[in-house]
Design an enzyme around this catalytic site. Structure first.
Site, PDB file in Angstrom:
ATOM      1  N   ASP A  40       0.798  -1.231   0.000  1.00 27.53           N
ATOM      2  CA  ASP A  40       0.000   0.000   0.000  1.00 27.53           C
ATOM      3  C   ASP A  40       0.830   1.280   0.000  1.00 27.53           C
ATOM      4  OD1 ASP A  40      -2.296  -1.556   0.203  1.00 27.53           O
ATOM      5  OD2 ASP A  40      -2.403  -1.394   2.381  1.00 27.53           O
ATOM      6  N   GLY A  67      -3.151  -5.946  15.892  1.00 28.53           N
ATOM      7  CA  GLY A  67      -3.421  -7.393  15.862  1.00 28.53           C
ATOM      8  C   GLY A  67      -2.142  -8.203  16.049  1.00 28.53           C
ATOM      9  N   LYS A 111     -13.017  -3.835  -2.488  1.00 26.12           N
ATOM     10  CA  LYS A 111     -14.193  -3.795  -1.601  1.00 26.12           C
ATOM     11  C   LYS A 111     -15.447  -3.459  -2.415  1.00 26.12           C
ATOM     12  CE  LYS A 111     -11.647  -3.053   2.674  1.00 26.12           C
ATOM     13  NZ  LYS A 111     -10.278  -2.766   2.289  1.00 26.12           N
ATOM     14  N   PRO A 171      -6.390  -9.183   8.196  1.00 27.87           N
ATOM     15  CA  PRO A 171      -5.556  -7.974   8.205  1.00 27.87           C
ATOM     16  C   PRO A 171      -5.569  -7.352   9.600  1.00 27.87           C
ATOM     17  CG  PRO A 171      -7.717  -7.484   7.288  1.00 27.87           C
ATOM     18  CD  PRO A 171      -7.782  -8.898   7.812  1.00 27.87           C
ATOM     19  N   GLY A 172      -4.686  -6.369   9.796  1.00 24.62           N
ATOM     20  CA  GLY A 172      -4.694  -5.652  11.078  1.00 24.62           C
ATOM     21  C   GLY A 172      -3.567  -6.070  12.004  1.00 24.62           C
ATOM     22  N   GLN A 216      -1.897  -1.940  13.358  1.00 30.25           N
ATOM     23  CA  GLN A 216      -3.275  -1.799  13.861  1.00 30.25           C
ATOM     24  C   GLN A 216      -3.484  -2.508  15.212  1.00 30.25           C
ATOM     25  OE1 GLN A 216      -6.616  -2.206  11.079  1.00 30.25           O
ATOM     26  NE2 GLN A 216      -5.163  -2.269   9.389  1.00 30.25           N
ATOM     27  N   GLY A 242       0.730  -5.085   5.892  1.00 32.91           N
ATOM     28  CA  GLY A 242       1.221  -3.996   5.058  1.00 32.91           C
ATOM     29  C   GLY A 242       2.359  -3.234   5.696  1.00 32.91           C
ATOM     30  N   ARG A 243       2.004  -2.164   6.437  1.00 38.01           N
ATOM     31  CA  ARG A 243       3.026  -1.237   6.944  1.00 38.01           C
ATOM     32  C   ARG A 243       4.129  -1.914   7.756  1.00 38.01           C
ATOM     33  NH1 ARG A 243      -1.424   2.630   9.441  1.00 38.01           N
ATOM     34  NH2 ARG A 243      -2.516   0.623   9.320  1.00 38.01           N
ATOM     35  N   GLY A 281       0.167  -6.021  13.523  1.00 40.99           N
ATOM     36  CA  GLY A 281       1.251  -5.035  13.667  1.00 40.99           C
ATOM     37  C   GLY A 281       0.712  -3.655  13.964  1.00 40.99           C
TER      38      GLY A 281
HETATM   39  P1  BMP Z   1      -1.637  -2.505   7.415  1.00 38.52           P
HETATM   40  O1  BMP Z   1      -0.995  -3.844   7.764  1.00 38.52           O
HETATM   41  O2  BMP Z   1      -0.653  -1.503   6.928  1.00 38.52           O
HETATM   42  O3  BMP Z   1      -2.529  -1.992   8.490  1.00 38.52           O
HETATM   43  O4  BMP Z   1      -2.564  -2.766   6.112  1.00 38.52           O
HETATM   44  C1  BMP Z   1      -3.718  -3.543   6.142  1.00 38.52           C
HETATM   45  C2  BMP Z   1      -4.339  -3.641   4.774  1.00 38.52           C
HETATM   46  O5  BMP Z   1      -5.511  -4.443   4.869  1.00 38.52           O
HETATM   47  C3  BMP Z   1      -4.766  -2.328   4.145  1.00 38.52           C
HETATM   48  O6  BMP Z   1      -4.687  -2.461   2.733  1.00 38.52           O
HETATM   49  C4  BMP Z   1      -6.240  -2.206   4.550  1.00 38.52           C
HETATM   50  O7  BMP Z   1      -6.988  -1.442   3.650  1.00 38.52           O
HETATM   51  C5  BMP Z   1      -6.674  -3.666   4.501  1.00 38.52           C
HETATM   52  N1  BMP Z   1      -7.784  -4.025   5.413  1.00 38.52           N
HETATM   53  C6  BMP Z   1      -7.694  -3.773   6.769  1.00 38.52           C
HETATM   54  O8  BMP Z   1      -6.723  -3.219   7.275  1.00 38.52           O
HETATM   55  N2  BMP Z   1      -8.744  -4.165   7.565  1.00 38.52           N
HETATM   56  C7  BMP Z   1      -9.851  -4.780   7.086  1.00 38.52           C
HETATM   57  O9  BMP Z   1     -10.737  -5.106   7.852  1.00 38.52           O
HETATM   58  C8  BMP Z   1      -9.931  -5.046   5.715  1.00 38.52           C
HETATM   59  C9  BMP Z   1      -8.874  -4.664   4.888  1.00 38.52           C
HETATM   60  O10 BMP Z   1      -8.937  -4.921   3.602  1.00 38.52           O
END
Ligand code: BMP
Length: 257
Positions: free
Chosen positions: A24, A214, A86, A207-208, A212, A230-231, A210
């Site tokens: 991203d 999780g 989405k 997802p989530g 975020q 991602g990040r 690190g």
């Molecule tokens: P990151 O690890 O940088 O937080 O990225 C998570 C990725 O997953 C982003 O592309 C975000 O749009 C996507 N995503 C999310 O974080 N939570 C959801 O519930 C659904 C997602 O698609």
């Protein structure tokens, strides 16, 4: 021809990884964004079983002027590509959106279940099936506001009794033949409930991890099969090393070695 569910499972088994890179990057200069994205993908490809692009990549780079280069590079590296669109509109529009992404080479799309089946996601599933592509369905998102939609209490259409919206979505995804369900790693208890409903029939993508909040181990123990990160990978000082660290942590639990 293999379904998307089988393709990603095969990649995951072969490389012993359940990590999906959310690529991203969002940089002011498009050329740099494309070059850095390609370089990161190249450097981490051994440690991931898929790459996921989102609209912050496709919008500035253009679907056929940059994003498709990342998809082609992913395929050269034997990495399937997921488009996080989405999808959430009326059927005809949804089908056109999915067609654009499939034509650009994406192997799967992410869709929102709020739009429903009839004249909503049905055309997307039909299109995906005809082209051996995948559809992943959001079930419980990782952010705080998720509770307002995915967590609201609704009346179960079958029994008329109160039920959580995300539980109804998990049941629907089973009937729809979804290739995957998305559930945030920030809510392991929701992952667990969804896992119980789908009984391992549909893999859970989480997802989530690190940034975020999780956690790898909690998400997998609750039932997640794939971790979308991602990040915590692409913004790390050494993305290759970061992806390897996540891969090894998850490998112990998923592949028991
Ligand atoms: P990151 O690890 O940088 O937080 O990225 C998570 C990725 O997953 C982003 O592309 C975000 O749009 C996507 N995503 C999310 O974080 N939570 C959801 O519930 C659904 C997602 O698609």
């Amino acid at each position: 021809m293999r379904s998307f569910k089988q393709t990603i499972e095969a990649q995951s088994q072969e490389k012993k990884t359940d990590i999906i890179l959310a690529l991203d990057l969002f940089l002011p200069d498009k050329k740099t964004q494309l070059e850095r994205s390609m370089a990161i993908l190249e450097s981490v490809h051994d440690n991931i079983c898929a790459v996921k692009l989102n609209r912050q990549t496709v919008l500035p780079l253009g679907l056929h002027l940059g994003a498709d280069k990342i998809v082609a590079q992913a395929h050269r590296l034997d990495v399937p590509a997921i488009m996080d669109a989405k999808i959430n509109d009326v059927g005809q529009t949804n089908a056109a959106i999915a067609t654009c992404y499939f034509d650009a080479g994406f192997d799967a799309v992410i869709a929102s279940p709020f739009v429903g089946w009839d004249d909503g996601l049905q055309p997307v599933f039909e299109l995906a099936k005809a082209r051996s592509k995948g559809v992943l369905v959001l079930c419980y998102m990782s952010h705080k506001g998720s509770v307002e939609g995915y967590g609201q209490t609704v009346l179960d259409p079958k029994t008329g009794k109160p039920k959580a919206q995300y539980e109804v979505f998990a049941e629907r995804a089973l009937n729809w033949g979804a290739d995957g369900l998305i559930a945030g790693a920030t809510y392991p208890e929701k992952i667990f409930k969804i896992y119980e409903i789908v009984e391992g029939e549909i893999p859970i993508y989480s997802p989530g991890i690190g940034v975020q909040g999780g956690d790898v181990e909690l998400a997998i123990e609750a039932g997640a099969r794939y971790l979308i990160i991602g990040r915590s990978i692409y913004s790390a000082e050494d993305p290759r090393k970061a992806s390897k660290t996540f891969q090894e942590r998850a490998r112990k639990l998923i592949f028991k070695d």
